[in-house]
Each structure stands twice: as structure tokens, then as C-alpha cells.
Motif scaffolding. Sequence first.
Motif: not given
Length: 241
Positions: A13-22, A24-27, A45-52, A152-155
Motif C-alpha cells: 500500500x505504501x508503494x502504491x500510495x507514495x506515487x499518488x497525490x496527497x 488521493x492518499x487522504x481519500x 495539518x490545515x492543508x490536510x483538513x482542507x483536503x479531507x 524515511x517517513x512513509x505515507x
Amino acid sequence: MTQTTTELDFTTLDAELSTQSPQAIVKRALSLFDNIAISFSGAEDVVLIDMAYKINPNVKVFSLDTGRLHPETYQFIDRVRKHYNISIDVMYPEAAAVEALVQAKGLFSFYEDGHQECCGVRKVAPLRRKLATLDAWITGQRKDQSPSTRAAVPVIQADGAFGTPEHPLVKFNPLANWSSADVWTYIRALEVPYNSLHERGFISIGCEPCTKPTLPQQHEREGRWWWEEATQKECGLHAPK
């Protein structure tokens, strides 16, 4: 449907999501888990809130009030709450633990023996209480925030720092591959709320006694716990486990 840690193949899942947009990962994170929340304190964090919020207006958000934040940070938290018309679950440290630390060592012991003890009382313990109620959480960690501790933070990962065998916990880091410039391009383009301290040279913002503005060409984490070694610039919220 809510997933469980044992049902997830983190490597795949990390390999798949690491090539996707934030986004898409949030979704994907919100689709995998119902009992999931965003940890909110700063610009990422507020960027993530906006996306979510654009995916699910009922997104869960929590924040940590250490009792030592800048006035501007408290105003920022309230501004975000009103801007998105969301509830922000604010977690506080245990009063008895804070009182015991202050009585024993005063208000500024971290300048003498390191910030870990104070952060443990004011940040890590409240976070642990909150995470014990969740199946997954979303953070704003980026790899370039701290090359010595976050490179080394993964998604997506199994959270070994706060999860337990009895209560596994999944951690999503949708902005892992973004830079600070990416974050601020998003904020400016979409007019996302931000902490007014950023206008005064603060980049990475924590508690008032432990945060200062950075100079041109300084790394953003140099404004945090500046009296300590660079490899110690973590408070325990994102232990590398």
C-alpha cells in the motif's frame, strides 16, 4: 468499511500510495477507516483538513493544547474551526502531572535537562489518550522537515509508537513527499487559513518557550529547541518506531 492493521499490506500500500497525490492518499485513508482523525497544529495539518473536508465535511480533527502555546496559535485553532465549521477535539495534559513537574523543576526545566520530560507530560500523554480511541490517524509529517529524523517517513505505516497488540493503530502521512514550498503553494492558491506567526519568521511552530523565528537559509527545525542537538529535535509525537 473499517479495516484492521492485520488486513493491510503496508509495504504494497505504501508503494502504491507514495506515487499518488496527497488528496488521493487522504481519500484512501478516509475510505479505509471510519474511526480516523487528523492531528492538527500547523500549516501542513490545515492543508490536510482542507483536503479531507472536501471529501467528507464531517472529518474528525483533534489538537493538543499544551498550555504553553502562543496566543496566535490559539487564535489560529479557532479560525480553522470557524472557517470549516468543524468541531476540533482539543486535548489537554493532566493537571496533576503538570503541577508535579512545575513544582519539582519550575516552568523552564527543559532549558537545563532537555525538552523530552515536559513534552512527555504536555504533549505525548494527551496524544496517547486520544489515539487510544482511534483506529487510525493522519499527520502532516514531511520527509524534508527533519533529515535526521524524518527522512524515511512513509505515507502509511503501522504505528509502533502508540499502537499496541491489543489496539493496533495505523498512521497516514499524506504529505510525506511534499516540500514546504508545496504546502505554501497550496495555502496561497486556495486561501487556506494559517498561523499569523508565519508572517513574523516562524516556520515550525510549537510551544512559545521552545520556538523562535528562523533566519534566511536556516532549516525550519532550527527554530525548535534551538539549544539542543539537531538529532534531538522531536517531541515524541512521531517516534520512529
